[in-house]
Design a protein around this motif. Structure first.
Motif, short mmCIF file in Angstrom:
data_model
loop_
_atom_site.label_atom_id
_atom_site.label_comp_id
_atom_site.label_asym_id
_atom_site.label_seq_id
_atom_site.Cartn_x
_atom_site.Cartn_y
_atom_site.Cartn_z
N VAL A 72 0.84 -1.20 0.00
CA VAL A 72 0.00 0.00 0.00
C VAL A 72 0.87 1.25 0.00
N ALA A 73 1.89 1.28 0.85
CA ALA A 73 2.76 2.45 0.94
C ALA A 73 3.49 2.71 -0.37
N VAL A 74 4.00 1.65 -1.00
CA VAL A 74 4.74 1.77 -2.25
C VAL A 74 3.84 2.28 -3.37
N ARG A 75 2.63 1.74 -3.42
CA ARG A 75 1.71 2.11 -4.50
C ARG A 75 1.17 3.53 -4.34
N GLU A 76 0.88 3.93 -3.10
CA GLU A 76 0.22 5.21 -2.85
C GLU A 76 1.20 6.36 -2.60
N GLY A 77 2.48 6.06 -2.54
CA GLY A 77 3.44 7.13 -2.27
C GLY A 77 3.37 7.62 -0.83
N ALA A 78 3.12 6.70 0.09
CA ALA A 78 3.00 7.05 1.50
C ALA A 78 4.36 6.99 2.18
N THR A 79 4.40 7.47 3.41
CA THR A 79 5.59 7.33 4.24
C THR A 79 5.41 6.10 5.12
N LEU A 80 6.26 5.11 4.95
CA LEU A 80 6.19 3.89 5.76
C LEU A 80 6.99 4.12 7.04
N VAL A 81 6.33 3.94 8.18
CA VAL A 81 7.03 3.97 9.46
C VAL A 81 7.05 2.54 9.99
N TYR A 82 8.21 1.92 9.93
CA TYR A 82 8.39 0.52 10.33
C TYR A 82 9.04 0.51 11.70
N ASN A 83 8.21 0.40 12.73
CA ASN A 83 8.68 0.43 14.11
C ASN A 83 9.21 -0.94 14.52
N GLU A 84 10.25 -0.95 15.36
CA GLU A 84 10.86 -2.21 15.82
C GLU A 84 11.26 -3.09 14.63
N PHE A 85 11.85 -2.46 13.65
CA PHE A 85 12.25 -3.13 12.42
C PHE A 85 13.14 -4.35 12.69
N SER A 86 14.08 -4.22 13.61
CA SER A 86 15.05 -5.28 13.83
C SER A 86 14.50 -6.45 14.64
N ARG A 87 13.25 -6.39 15.05
CA ARG A 87 12.64 -7.53 15.74
C ARG A 87 12.03 -8.53 14.76
N SER A 88 11.96 -8.17 13.49
CA SER A 88 11.44 -9.07 12.47
C SER A 88 12.57 -9.91 11.88
N ASP A 89 12.19 -11.07 11.37
CA ASP A 89 13.17 -11.98 10.75
C ASP A 89 13.77 -11.31 9.51
N PRO A 90 15.10 -11.26 9.39
CA PRO A 90 15.73 -10.62 8.23
C PRO A 90 15.26 -11.19 6.90
N ALA A 91 14.88 -12.47 6.86
CA ALA A 91 14.44 -13.08 5.60
C ALA A 91 13.19 -12.39 5.05
N ALA A 92 12.38 -11.81 5.95
CA ALA A 92 11.16 -11.14 5.50
C ALA A 92 11.47 -9.86 4.73
N HIS A 93 12.68 -9.34 4.90
CA HIS A 93 13.02 -8.03 4.33
C HIS A 93 13.71 -8.11 2.98
N ASN A 94 13.84 -9.31 2.41
CA ASN A 94 14.46 -9.42 1.09
C ASN A 94 13.71 -8.62 0.04
N VAL A 95 12.39 -8.50 0.19
CA VAL A 95 11.60 -7.76 -0.79
C VAL A 95 11.96 -6.28 -0.81
N LEU A 96 12.56 -5.79 0.28
CA LEU A 96 12.91 -4.37 0.33
C LEU A 96 14.10 -4.03 -0.57
N LEU A 97 14.92 -5.02 -0.89
CA LEU A 97 16.10 -4.76 -1.71
C LEU A 97 15.72 -4.19 -3.07
N SER A 98 14.75 -4.81 -3.73
CA SER A 98 14.36 -4.33 -5.05
C SER A 98 13.61 -3.01 -4.96
#
Length: 338
Positions: A159-185
């Motif tokens: 939703v944030a990517v499509r709508e041009g929103a500001t994503l606030v990802y709180n406690e980012f480092s508590r999530s599994d790093p594997a989930a964040h591979n999609v952020l690279l592209s």
């Protein structure tokens, strides 16, 4: 106004009546597509939030706070994702929300934890939607077609990517790093791939106004994962420390109605305990202690060392829960410091 009989005369004959069925089927298809595309926006369930609604209130704006926020918004203007790193209770989340609100763009909030995976970020199939289309074009023949469409629900990142929103990802480092591979592209090619999505819209082009702010505790905190270097290399890291005593007093003052002397005493005690104890004593602890003093205030207020010791012991004891006699040791250290 025409009566009902005149309206009936305009629609007569089997062919005219049966021609309505394909039109109704097409309308049903369009409605299904429209409903599926707006999933998550119904019943107030959209992750998009108005920037004014998420702006922290109260929010203290001393020179130290304003300077730090200006650094964040400056990097966002430069189209750089910002990673706020610092100890718990130092105000990272409020700072991130304030910076996001200043952009004036919609804001999407995401809270990290062990349960967050790629689907929780980008979306997933959420069952299917089914309807029937009846074709009675030929007299006496009822042709029935069942149409099933898988329903895809976009999650915060999509939703944030499509709508041009500001994503606030709180406690980012508590999530599994594997989930964040999609952020690279997203940050490298400007494209979000949605695994599990089929068809031409499997990927989303990143809106030019999309920005991201991440917050994390320092790596030595329990439950914190080290994220992959390839991703962190695309972030700008802004380290957030505890504010100066003037800012901390102003923060406590805006949250709790106490005298200037009481606020000063509580903040001074907080800063001393921060130096003397082996546990984290954040600005949030000072606010909570001030609320305690306002409730349990005796004749001497913050001049009562025993009251202050009791309050700070209650505030900080959850940090050592399960450590046997740790509470007695904690209270003794707090008493010595105060």
């Amino acid at each position: 106004m025409a009566d009902d009989s005149s309206r009936k005369r305009k629609v007569r004959g089997r062919k005219i009546r049966s021609d309505r069925k394909p039109k109704e089927g097409r309308r049903a298809k369009k409605e299904l597509a429209r409903t599926a595309s707006s999933v998550g926006e119904r019943n107030g369930d959209s992750p998009l939030a108005d920037p004014e609604a998420i702006a922290p209130d109260p929010f203290v704006e001393t020179d130290a706070v304003t300077s730090l926020r200006d650094r964040i918004t400056g990097w966002l203007d430069a189209d750089q994702p910002v990673h706020l790193i610092g100890p718990t209770g130092c105000g990272k989340t409020a700072l991130a929300l304030s910076a996001a609100a200043r952009r004036g763009r919609p804001v999407v909030w995401l809270n990290g934890d062990e349960a967050v995976d790629t689907a929780a970020l980008v979306g997933a199939h959420a069952g299917g939607e089914r309807y029937e289309e009846h074709d009675r074009f030929v007299s006496g023949v009822d042709k029935k077609t069942q149409i099933v469409r898988e329903r895809w629900v976009d999650n915060p990142l999509s939703v944030a990517v499509r709508e041009g929103a500001t994503l606030v990802y709180n406690e980012f480092s508590r999530s599994d790093p594997a989930a964040h591979n999609v952020l690279l592209s997203v940050f490298e090619e400007g494209v979000l791939e949605r695994p599990g999505k089929r068809g031409e819209d499997r990927s989303i082009d990143v809106h030019p106004e999309f920005r991201a702010i991440f917050t994390s505790n320092d790596v030595e905190y329990a439950g914190v994962h080290e994220q992959q270097d390839a991703l962190l290399d695309r972030f700008v890291g802004v380290h957030v420390e505890y504010y100066d005593d003037e800012t901390e007093r102003e923060i406590v003052r805006t949250h709790v109605d106490l005298s200037e002397d009481d606020v000063e005493t509580i903040v001074d005690a907080t800063r001393s305990l921060r130096e003397d104890l082996d546990i984290v004593v954040g600005t949030r602890a000072a606010i909570t202690a001030a609320k305690g003093v306002s409730v349990f205030d005796g004749e001497n207020g913050t001049d009562d060392d025993e009251l202050l010791t009791d309050v700070f012991t209650d505030v900080l004891s959850p940090k050592i829960a399960g450590e046997g006699d740790g509470i007695d040791d904690l209270r003794s250290k707090i008493s010595e410091t105060i």
